[in-house]
Design a protein around this motif. Structure first.
Motif, short mmCIF file in Angstrom:
data_model
loop_
_atom_site.label_atom_id
_atom_site.label_comp_id
_atom_site.label_asym_id
_atom_site.label_seq_id
_atom_site.Cartn_x
_atom_site.Cartn_y
_atom_site.Cartn_z
N VAL A 110 11.71 6.20 -5.36
CA VAL A 110 10.71 5.29 -4.83
C VAL A 110 10.21 5.80 -3.48
O VAL A 110 9.03 6.15 -3.33
N VAL A 111 11.09 5.87 -2.51
CA VAL A 111 10.67 6.25 -1.15
C VAL A 111 10.05 7.64 -1.12
O VAL A 111 8.95 7.83 -0.58
N ASN A 112 10.73 8.61 -1.72
CA ASN A 112 10.25 9.99 -1.64
C ASN A 112 9.02 10.26 -2.50
O ASN A 112 8.31 11.24 -2.27
N GLN A 113 8.76 9.41 -3.48
CA GLN A 113 7.62 9.63 -4.37
C GLN A 113 6.37 8.87 -3.93
O GLN A 113 5.26 9.21 -4.33
N ALA A 114 6.53 7.83 -3.12
CA ALA A 114 5.41 6.97 -2.77
C ALA A 114 4.56 7.58 -1.67
O ALA A 114 5.07 8.26 -0.77
N ARG A 115 3.26 7.30 -1.72
CA ARG A 115 2.38 7.67 -0.61
C ARG A 115 2.43 6.60 0.48
O ARG A 115 2.10 6.86 1.63
N ARG A 399 -10.64 -9.22 1.98
CA ARG A 399 -10.37 -8.34 0.84
C ARG A 399 -10.13 -6.93 1.36
O ARG A 399 -10.89 -6.44 2.22
N PRO A 400 -9.10 -6.23 0.88
CA PRO A 400 -8.87 -4.86 1.34
C PRO A 400 -9.98 -3.94 0.84
O PRO A 400 -10.37 -3.99 -0.34
N ALA A 401 -10.49 -3.10 1.72
CA ALA A 401 -11.50 -2.10 1.34
C ALA A 401 -10.84 -0.75 1.12
O ALA A 401 -10.97 -0.13 0.06
N PHE A 402 -10.10 -0.28 2.12
CA PHE A 402 -9.35 0.96 2.01
C PHE A 402 -8.35 1.01 3.16
O PHE A 402 -8.36 0.15 4.06
N CYS A 403 -7.48 1.98 3.12
CA CYS A 403 -6.57 2.19 4.26
C CYS A 403 -6.42 3.67 4.50
O CYS A 403 -6.74 4.52 3.65
N LEU A 404 -5.97 3.99 5.70
CA LEU A 404 -5.52 5.34 6.03
C LEU A 404 -4.01 5.29 6.16
O LEU A 404 -3.47 4.46 6.89
N ARG A 405 -3.34 6.16 5.46
CA ARG A 405 -1.89 6.30 5.61
C ARG A 405 -1.62 7.69 6.15
O ARG A 405 -1.88 8.69 5.47
N ALA A 406 -1.19 7.75 7.41
CA ALA A 406 -1.02 9.02 8.12
C ALA A 406 -2.32 9.82 8.06
O ALA A 406 -2.31 11.04 7.92
N GLY A 407 -3.44 9.10 8.18
CA GLY A 407 -4.74 9.74 8.22
C GLY A 407 -5.39 9.99 6.88
O GLY A 407 -6.58 10.30 6.82
N GLU A 408 -4.66 9.84 5.78
CA GLU A 408 -5.21 10.07 4.45
C GLU A 408 -5.78 8.77 3.89
O GLU A 408 -5.13 7.73 3.95
N ARG A 409 -6.98 8.84 3.33
CA ARG A 409 -7.67 7.65 2.86
C ARG A 409 -7.26 7.29 1.43
O ARG A 409 -7.17 8.15 0.56
N PHE A 410 -7.03 5.99 1.21
CA PHE A 410 -6.74 5.45 -0.12
C PHE A 410 -7.64 4.23 -0.35
O PHE A 410 -7.68 3.32 0.48
N GLU A 411 -8.34 4.22 -1.47
CA GLU A 411 -9.18 3.09 -1.80
C GLU A 411 -8.33 1.91 -2.27
O GLU A 411 -7.30 2.11 -2.92
#
Length: 426
Positions: A110-115, A399-411
């Motif tokens: 879980v932890v190691n596979q998740a973004r 409503r969530p639009a997108f997020c940055l996780r460590a700078g990477e964008r996810f819709e």
């Protein structure tokens, strides 16, 4: 001074960062996966500029109550990124899925596979969240290995942020408070907070006299200490913050005065009626927590998991009919009369404090990892409904639009995100 181009500039959104006392229209610049600058009209240059005018730009949202030990916990655990980055949430805290017996798998699969960033409150019980805590006899006191669980928490201290237990009428009728005493012993041994579920979870046994649900909270005050967390203050089930007389339990204010914290833990437990009673009594939770899992979403069950506990009120106390998310739980808080300025800390800075990670997450301070949540802030008349059938009209919808996780964008494209329902159409 670093004169390289920024990787990303989020341009012109309403930035709210309670940890820094910021609330205003400004830009957020990101470089190398970290927050590089905050300010008005940051000039660039930048590899990409994203216009977010009219949207809320928050520190990466933190879900303090997730269930993401997929497959190992049967149909209970959801895909971490579906609940996380694909729902606009950058950090998840799994509440009680992994245990002393299953934590290595949780880290690896879980932890190691998740973004998404995934943390955990370690289950006090050896079985953890197997099949969603459905089988109560697996949660009796002698199924708690105190010393072994402390060792597991110490060896995984980077991920284990607390201990999870359940103080509810089904368990107390069977065993009294012994299981919770052992859970508290584990938390003390780790110097981590104890997170306690309140409100009925298990069906009552036929052989015992039912425990008084209003006696549970006072007993837990003798066990818990400052910084421990009371979950589900708005539960529709007996044994929560609202007593049998429909009033705020008389010891709730004492608990808060002692330094205990509260997490909404929305889930299918959530009741608009109970929430209104608690809020009108002046109690505002510290953190929100969505509490999404496989029994309160519309996903198909994994093959081979039990068919004998359908999602009905009679058979299954934590089943749900209404899809929700962390952002929609924020909408519910706004509809109940809380301000946006009260709600944003419940998914950012207060969560970081609960996890003792203020220097790592929960803020957009330059130099921090670039975890950022961007939400649409819509106006209209939207229908909200809980699992009791109570309907509420919200005039503001997040409503969530997108997020940055460590700078990477996810819709924010998760299939389980609820779709808005216009009040007029309903």
């Amino acid at each position: 001074m670093d004169n390289r181009p920024f990787d990303t500039i989020l341009r012109g959104g309403r930035v709210i960062d309670p940890a820094q006392g910021l609330d205003g229209v400004m830009d957020v610049a990101v470089r190398d996966g970290r927050i590089a600058a905050l300010g008005s009209a940051i000039p660039g240059p930048a590899t990409q500029v994203v216009e977010v005018a009219g949207k809320l730009v928050l520190p990466g949202m933190i879900d303090t109550h997730a269930h993401v030990y997929r497959y190992v916990t049967g149909r209970f655990g959801l895909d971490a990124d579906m609940v996380g980055v694909r729902s606009g949430v950058t950090t998840l805290v799994d509440q009680g899925g992994p245990s002393v017996l299953t934590f290595p798998g949780f880290r690896e699969y879980v932890v190691n596979q998740a973004r998404s960033r995934v943390l955990a409150f370690l289950s006090a019980y050896m079985v953890g969240g197997l099949e969603g805590h459905y089988y109560p006899e697996l949660y009796r006191p002698d199924c708690i290995a105190v010393e072994d669980t402390i060792r597991c928490g110490q060896e995984n201290a980077d991920l284990v942020r607390g201990i999870k237990g359940h103080a509810e009428i089904g368990g107390f009728t069977r065993w009294g408070d012994e299981a919770m005493k052992r859970a508290a012993e584990i938390a003390r041994g780790l110097d981590r907070p104890l997170y306690i579920h309140f409100g009925q979870l298990w069906q009552l046994p036929e052989t015992n006299q039912p425990y008084d649900p209003d006696a549970i909270l006072p007993e837990m005050l003798e066990i818990m200490r400052p910084g421990d967390i009371l979950a589900h203050p708005f539960t529709r089930h007996p044994g929560g913050f609202v007593d049998r007389h429909g009033k705020l339990h008389p010891v709730v204010r004492e608990a808060l005065a002692r330094g205990l914290k509260t997490d909404v833990g929305h889930g299918s437990h959530f009741s608009f009626k109970m929430a209104q009673l608690v809020l009108e009594a002046g109690v505002v939770p510290d953190t929100l927590g969505a509490d999404m899992h496989g029994y309160n979403t519309t996903l198909p069950k994994p093959r081979g998991t039990p068919e004998t506990h359908p999602d009905t009120e009679e058979m299954h106390l934590f089943a749900g009919k209404q899809n929700f998310s962390l952002a929609s739980a924020m909408t519910s808080m706004l509809a109940l009369g809380l301000s946006l300025e009260q709600v944003v800390p419940m998914v950012t800075s207060n969560c970081a404090a609960m996890l003792r990670m203020e220097e790592e997450i929960g803020t957009l301070r330059p130099g921090m990892v670039a975890d950022v949540s961007v939400l649409s802030d819509e106006r209209g008349r939207f229908l909200l409904q809980d699992n009791e059938g109570t309907r509420v009209i919200a005039e503001r919808l997040l409503r969530p639009a997108f997020c940055l996780r460590a700078g990477e964008r996810f819709e924010a494209d998760a299939a389980i995100l609820p779709r808005p329902v216009l009040a007029e159409a309903a």
